[in-house]
Design a protein around this motif. Structure first.
Motif, PDB file in Angstrom:
ATOM      1  N   HIS A   1       4.818 -17.433  11.750  1.00 28.57           N
ATOM      2  CA  HIS A   1       4.252 -16.783  13.254  1.00 28.57           C
ATOM      3  C   HIS A   1       4.625 -17.694  14.440  1.00 28.57           C
ATOM      4  CE1 HIS A   1       0.509 -18.980  13.836  1.00 28.57           C
ATOM      5  NE2 HIS A   1       0.380 -19.076  12.674  1.00 28.57           N
ATOM      6  N   ARG A   2       4.541 -19.115  14.270  1.00 25.97           N
ATOM      7  CA  ARG A   2       4.991 -19.888  15.496  1.00 25.97           C
ATOM      8  C   ARG A   2       6.334 -19.833  15.711  1.00 25.97           C
ATOM      9  NH1 ARG A   2       3.995 -25.752  14.765  1.00 25.97           N
ATOM     10  NH2 ARG A   2       5.221 -26.439  16.336  1.00 25.97           N
ATOM     11  N   LEU A   3       7.133 -19.812  14.750  1.00 27.81           N
ATOM     12  CA  LEU A   3       8.593 -19.540  15.046  1.00 27.81           C
ATOM     13  C   LEU A   3       8.766 -18.405  16.016  1.00 27.81           C
ATOM     14  CD1 LEU A   3      11.582 -20.930  14.509  1.00 27.81           C
ATOM     15  CD2 LEU A   3      11.624 -19.310  12.610  1.00 27.81           C
ATOM     16  N   LEU A   4       8.364 -17.329  15.283  1.00 20.64           N
ATOM     17  CA  LEU A   4       8.442 -16.097  15.923  1.00 20.64           C
ATOM     18  C   LEU A   4       7.929 -15.533  17.032  1.00 20.64           C
ATOM     19  CD1 LEU A   4       8.621 -14.072  12.475  1.00 20.64           C
ATOM     20  CD2 LEU A   4      10.656 -15.118  13.548  1.00 20.64           C
ATOM     21  N   ALA A   5       6.897 -16.430  17.463  1.00 24.41           N
ATOM     22  CA  ALA A   5       5.919 -16.174  18.435  1.00 24.41           C
ATOM     23  C   ALA A   5       6.818 -15.953  19.940  1.00 24.41           C
ATOM     24  CB  ALA A   5       4.901 -17.127  18.869  1.00 24.41           C
ATOM     25  N   PRO A   6       7.865 -16.415  20.209  1.00 25.99           N
ATOM     26  CA  PRO A   6       8.581 -16.024  21.604  1.00 25.99           C
ATOM     27  C   PRO A   6       9.414 -14.917  21.445  1.00 25.99           C
ATOM     28  CG  PRO A   6       9.067 -18.505  20.888  1.00 25.99           C
ATOM     29  CD  PRO A   6       8.404 -17.694  19.558  1.00 25.99           C
ATOM     30  N   LEU A   7       9.697 -14.295  20.294  1.00 24.57           N
ATOM     31  CA  LEU A   7      10.611 -13.288  20.141  1.00 24.57           C
ATOM     32  C   LEU A   7      10.041 -12.057  20.338  1.00 24.57           C
ATOM     33  CD1 LEU A   7      12.490 -14.755  16.879  1.00 24.57           C
ATOM     34  CD2 LEU A   7      12.976 -15.129  19.453  1.00 24.57           C
ATOM     35  N   ARG A   8      10.786 -11.265  20.775  1.00 23.36           N
ATOM     36  CA  ARG A   8      10.302  -9.849  20.821  1.00 23.36           C
ATOM     37  C   ARG A   8      10.642  -8.888  19.771  1.00 23.36           C
ATOM     38  NH1 ARG A   8      13.565  -7.045  24.075  1.00 23.36           N
ATOM     39  NH2 ARG A   8      12.427  -5.402  24.080  1.00 23.36           N
TER      40      ARG A   8
END
Length: 196
Positions: free
Chosen positions: A164-171
């Motif tokens: 979830h940390r890796l994906l946090a900046p992605l829409r």
């Protein structure tokens, strides 16, 4: 930060990464990929669901034979978690994908239709992930490979990093699961329920 692009890698469209390197602690450490459901291994079911992928990489410390040719690779050190597995799998692709599909091997009800829905939902976003009936994101989704390259951590930061940390900046688009698509096999009871 611009993603590193290897000019030697042929361009691809949709490529898949199957994460099969977990410890399966609640299953007594058994290799999940080799568990059979309906006469097929979980690994074969995961690979077959990626029928539309130009190429599939399986990230696992040991390999179970598959009916379809795949590339097997292991992150270094092994069992570094889903982020390390995803990025190791992407790096092992022979093609430079536009879109990467990632799935945990223990999600046997993810099908080719699931992947098509995820890819359609990702249009105009950085990706799309399957969500269960309670709205929780599952480890089955597609990502724009360029955007993934822009947010990837350095090698040291990959291991044990929460997905979830890796994906946090992605829409990311949310794709509601249909029927039992979001079911994963964490325990023998889960497997029994799927067989029943």
């Amino acid at each position: 930060m611009e993603p590193d692009v290897d000019p030697q890698r042929a361009p691809g469209g949709f490529c898949g990464v199957v994460l099969a390197g977990g410890t399966a602690a609640r299953l007594g450490g058994v290799d999940k990929g080799g568990i059979e459901l309906d006469g097929r291994t979980l690994l074969d079911l995961a690979v077959d669901a990626l029928v539309d992928a130009d190429e599939v990489v399986v990230v696992a410390p040991r390999s179970v034979p598959t009916a379809r040719p795949v590339t097997f690779v292991c992150e270094d050190p092994p069992r570094g978690g889903p982020v390390a597995g995803l990025l190791t799998g992407v790096d092992a692709l022979l093609r430079r994908p536009r879109t990467v599909g990632v799935v945990a091997v223990d999600m046997p009800r993810v099908t080719a239709t699931t992947w098509r829905r995820l890819r359609e939902a990702a249009a105009g976003h950085d990706g799309a992930f399957l969500h269960d009936h309670d709205g929780r994101r599952q480890l089955a989704g597609v990502l724009d490979a360029d955007r993934l390259g822009q947010v990837r951590p350095d090698l040291e930061g990959q291991h044990a990093m929460a997905l979830h940390r890796l994906l946090a900046p992605l829409r990311l688009a949310q794709v509601p699961a249909e029927a039992d698509e979001a079911v994963d096999v964490d325990t023998w009871a889960d497997l029994r329920d799927l067989r029943g």
